[in-house]
Design a protein around this motif. Structure first.
Motif, PDB file in Angstrom:
ATOM      1  N   GLN A  11       0.816  -1.218   0.000  1.00  0.00           N
ATOM      2  CA  GLN A  11       0.000   0.000   0.000  1.00  0.00           C
ATOM      3  C   GLN A  11       0.850   1.269   0.000  1.00  0.00           C
ATOM      4  O   GLN A  11       0.515   2.240  -0.682  1.00  0.00           O
ATOM      5  CB  GLN A  11      -0.944   0.023   1.210  1.00  0.00           C
ATOM      6  N   ARG A  12       1.933   1.257   0.756  1.00  0.00           N
ATOM      7  CA  ARG A  12       2.722   2.480   0.931  1.00  0.00           C
ATOM      8  C   ARG A  12       3.918   2.570  -0.010  1.00  0.00           C
ATOM      9  O   ARG A  12       4.471   3.651  -0.204  1.00  0.00           O
ATOM     10  CB  ARG A  12       3.203   2.579   2.378  1.00  0.00           C
ATOM     11  N   GLY A  13       4.346   1.438  -0.548  1.00  0.00           N
ATOM     12  CA  GLY A  13       5.423   1.475  -1.532  1.00  0.00           C
ATOM     13  C   GLY A  13       6.763   1.908  -0.976  1.00  0.00           C
ATOM     14  O   GLY A  13       7.595   2.471  -1.697  1.00  0.00           O
ATOM     15  N   CYS A  14       6.990   1.677   0.317  1.00  0.00           N
ATOM     16  CA  CYS A  14       8.274   2.028   0.925  1.00  0.00           C
ATOM     17  C   CYS A  14       8.589   1.026   2.029  1.00  0.00           C
ATOM     18  O   CYS A  14       7.782   0.152   2.341  1.00  0.00           O
ATOM     19  CB  CYS A  14       8.257   3.464   1.448  1.00  0.00           C
ATOM     20  N   SER A  15       9.746   1.170   2.627  1.00  0.00           N
ATOM     21  CA  SER A  15      10.257   0.178   3.568  1.00  0.00           C
ATOM     22  C   SER A  15       9.450   0.112   4.860  1.00  0.00           C
ATOM     23  O   SER A  15       9.296   1.123   5.560  1.00  0.00           O
ATOM     24  CB  SER A  15      11.716   0.491   3.893  1.00  0.00           C
ATOM     25  N   PHE A  16       8.981  -1.078   5.185  1.00  0.00           N
ATOM     26  CA  PHE A  16       8.278  -1.295   6.446  1.00  0.00           C
ATOM     27  C   PHE A  16       9.211  -1.052   7.633  1.00  0.00           C
ATOM     28  O   PHE A  16       8.805  -0.445   8.641  1.00  0.00           O
ATOM     29  CB  PHE A  16       7.736  -2.729   6.480  1.00  0.00           C
ATOM     30  N   GLU A  17      10.452  -1.498   7.514  1.00  0.00           N
ATOM     31  CA  GLU A  17      11.403  -1.323   8.608  1.00  0.00           C
ATOM     32  C   GLU A  17      11.663   0.154   8.887  1.00  0.00           C
ATOM     33  O   GLU A  17      11.730   0.573  10.064  1.00  0.00           O
ATOM     34  CB  GLU A  17      12.719  -2.036   8.290  1.00  0.00           C
TER      35      GLU A  17
END
Length: 359
Positions: free
Chosen positions: A164-170
């Protein structure tokens, strides 16, 4: 006091500047309803939603500012001179809070100067961010005066978040931890805003439980396909959304940290399944409390392109815009929902507060 985004704004204002939250909310309700009854132009502007840039460092699949669509949009920052001028004019109109958003506002190199300028006028800066840059900036932001922080965060499941966000979860989780450091050191109110979709509905309850353990409130933002981009992520299973709606209301009553009002949550099934952007007999009152400024300096009574613009900052004074006949005609249209309607925390929750139907 039953909570939502705007009751929390007043409570933060009370902690920062000593204004009594309950008294201010009572005065707000009384004055807005009187202005509507009298067909009067309001004197006081309460909230300014300010999109100070359309640059962004994430790639949300449902957002117009996604980095993958960057080539289709001019990347601009409103000039610092016009921002400072607008903050001053907002203070003269009695603004309680300014929402600092984008795009991603932390991509602006002058963001600390903007926060300090807002606080100089005893206005609450509400910083809305994806949190990715917080690990490097949280201490400076807290020192500058950020006491209300809303982080866009959709899921605690790595695969769902990154889709959904298209970036690193960490990196996003690092941002959450940095926000908690702000809360510990500066007393900053920390919330997350979660876009509710078909992809994260199954783990949404887990998100609320996780954030509650962290002492973070959750705003529910139902996915609205205003760009015509991703209809396939809209919720279509009535039994699932109805069950989620009921569970969220139950959890809120039990003390889980859900910032959305029960009145707001009760419309989720009709919103997704009934395709009703607003409830029956809904009267949108946001034109009597809010103004929205986009990254191109256009001023609107709402985020919707269907209403306005009613002026341009740097060319028109905020007072002239707020008191203009054009703005007042927009208020009348919005009262009768003569637009596509929307169910966002920055619009629907205002009317929930003004009508005193948060529960």
């Amino acid at each position: 006091m039953s909570g939502n985004l705007f009751t929390d704004v007043y409570e933060v204002n009370e902690r920062m500047y000593g204004e009594n939250a309950k008294e201010e909310i009572c005065k707000l309700r009384s004055q807005v309803n009187k202005d509507i009854y009298d067909c009067s132009k309001p004197d006081r502007l309460h909230y300014l939603m300010f999109k100070m840039t359309n640059r962004c460092n994430s790639n949300c699949e449902y957002c117009q500012h996604a980095t993958s669509r960057a080539e289709n949009e001019n990347k601009v920052d409103i000039s610092l001179e016009n921002i400072f001028k607008t903050i001053h004019e907002a203070s003269e109109l009695g603004v309680t809070a300014i929402s600092v958003n984008g795009g991603e506002p932390l991509t602006r190199p002058d963001i600390l100067d903007i926060i300090r300028e807002i606080c100089k006028y005893k206005i609450v800066p509400v910083l809305m961010t994806n949190g990715l840059l917080l690990p490097k900036m949280w201490d400076d932001l807290g020192e500058a005066g950020v006491r209300y922080l809303i982080i866009s965060f959709d899921s605690i499941v790595k695969e769902v978040y990154e889709k959904q966000r298209g970036c690193s979860f960490e990196k996003a989780m690092d941002g959450i931890e940095s926000a908690l450091e702000m809360k510990e050191k500066y007393g900053t109110e920390v919330h997350v805003s979660a876009v509710l979709t078909k992809d994260n509905q199954e783990d949404f309850i887990d998100l609320v439980k996780f954030m509650t353990k962290k002492g973070i409130k959750v705003h529910i933002s139902p996915f609205q396909n205003y760009l015509g981009l991703k209809e396939e992520i809209s919720i279509s299973d009535k039994s699932k959304i109805k069950a989620l709606e009921s569970e969220l209301i139950r959890m809120k009553k039990e003390g889980y940290l859900i910032a959305s009002s029960s009145g707001f949550i009760r419309h989720l099934t009709d919103f997704f399944i009934g395709r009703k952007n607003v409830p029956d007999n809904y009267i949108c009152k946001i034109g009597y409390t809010n103004l929205f400024i986009d990254a191109l300096s256009n001023v609107r009574p709402c985020w919707s392109d269907a209403i306005g613009p009613v002026g341009v900052i740097g060319r028109d004074s905020l007072k002239d815009i707020w008191k203009s006949d054009k703005m007042h005609e927009c208020r009348k249209k919005m009262l009768n929902v003569k637009c596509e309607g929307c169910w966002y925390m920055c619009t629907g929750e205002v009317t929930m507060l003004l009508d005193d139907v948060l529960d």
